[in-house]
Design an enzyme around this catalytic site. Structure first.
Site, short mmCIF file in Angstrom:
data_model
loop_
_atom_site.label_atom_id
_atom_site.label_comp_id
_atom_site.label_asym_id
_atom_site.label_seq_id
_atom_site.Cartn_x
_atom_site.Cartn_y
_atom_site.Cartn_z
N ASP A 94 18.83 2.98 35.47
CA ASP A 94 20.19 2.73 34.96
C ASP A 94 20.25 1.52 34.02
O ASP A 94 21.29 0.89 33.89
CB ASP A 94 21.18 2.54 36.13
CG ASP A 94 21.13 3.71 37.11
OD1 ASP A 94 20.98 4.85 36.62
OD2 ASP A 94 21.17 3.47 38.32
N ARG A 95 19.13 1.22 33.42
CA ARG A 95 19.05 0.08 32.48
C ARG A 95 19.38 -1.26 33.14
O ARG A 95 19.67 -2.25 32.46
CB ARG A 95 19.97 0.29 31.25
CG ARG A 95 19.67 1.58 30.46
CD ARG A 95 18.28 1.55 29.86
NE ARG A 95 18.01 2.62 28.92
CZ ARG A 95 17.12 3.61 29.11
NH1 ARG A 95 16.43 3.69 30.25
NH2 ARG A 95 16.90 4.52 28.18
N LEU A 96 19.33 -1.28 34.48
CA LEU A 96 19.54 -2.55 35.20
C LEU A 96 18.18 -3.19 35.45
O LEU A 96 17.69 -3.27 36.58
CB LEU A 96 20.30 -2.31 36.51
CG LEU A 96 21.77 -1.94 36.33
CD1 LEU A 96 22.44 -1.70 37.69
CD2 LEU A 96 22.51 -3.05 35.58
#
Ligand SMILES: Cc1cc2nc3c(=O)[nH]c(=O)nc-3n(C[C@H](O)[C@H](O)[C@H](O)COP(=O)(O)O)c2cc1C
Length: 215
Positions: free
Chosen positions: A192-194
């Protein structure tokens, strides 16, 4: 499918500042070992982008190979009269980026660049294949040349000048440059691009301060 549609999930394992060694150069050595183990011969794990800037602050970037990593920094070898060599002489601040895509990892390094001593350069030069050593004499790296034939003619001259593989000295214009980090950042791709990011900054007493950064 356009470039905008290319999308991958980065499923790396979690990275917490407390997971990492207090010395980022030791930690970088660990990540290099892990990249070598996972990527084997598929890619050059020691390839890194080197950014330099000229006197006006205009950047340029190219790939180089990391050839030595020790407590002082990261060393690569090059033609000191090349564009990068000239830019680093005028402005010693450099930045590096290593990327191991299959393990979703990136390491960024920044700091001043110094020339390694001639003894270390000579020792490394002697390990290169003979024709790579002759090539270092033949090429005025970054300077224009009329044709491939002209380049090969220069290599022919180097072969005539240095016929003996055991007797090819280091060109005076060729040497090692070491980036001595004041900043290092470890990036681990996460879903999640985290992503997880851990930034190290040199402290006044020569230690390192570790901080988690937002992705
Ligand atoms: C994977 C890879 C590794 C490279 N390694 C080096 C290197 O270690 N030293 C070097 O001088 N050039 C290396 N090059 C070539 C540089 O990217 C660049 O073309 C050259 O050094 C001239 O750059 P400059 O004109 O900005 O000085 C490498 C290129 C690639 C693609």
């Amino acid at each position: 499918m356009g470039l905008g549609d290319l999308r991958r999930s980065y499923d790396g394992s979690p990275l917490d500042p407390s997971d990492l060694h207090e010395d980022p150069l030791v930690q970088l050595g660990r990540w290099l070992d892990e990249a070598r183990a996972v990527l084997a011969s598929a890619t050059e794990v020691n390839a890194m982008a080197l950014a330099t800037a000229d006197e006006q602050g205009r950047p340029s970037v190219r790939m180089v190979l990391l050839k030595d990593l020790d407590a002082r920094g990261l060393t690569f070898y090059t033609n000191l009269a090349s564009r990068k060599g000239r830019e680093l002489r005028a402005n010693p601040h450099a930045a590096l980026c290593l990327h191991w895509q299959p393990v979703y990892r990136q390491v960024r390094v920044a700091g001043p660049c110094v020339e390694v001593d001639r003894g270390a350069t000579d020792a490394y030069f002697a390990t290169r294949p003979a024709d790579s050593r002759r090539g270092a004499w033949a090429s005025h790296q970054s300077a224009p040349i009329d044709s491939r034939a002209a380049l090969e003619a220069r290599m022919g001259e180097a072969r005539e000048r240095f016929p003996d593989d055991a007797d090819i000295p280091t060109p005076p214009h060729w040497g090692g440059l070491r980036v001595e980090p004041v900043e290092v950042e470890f990036w681990q791709g996460r879903p999640d691009r985290l992503h997880d990011r851990v930034h190290y900054a040199r402290t006044a007493d020569g230690g390192w301060e570790r901080t988690r950064l937002q992705p």
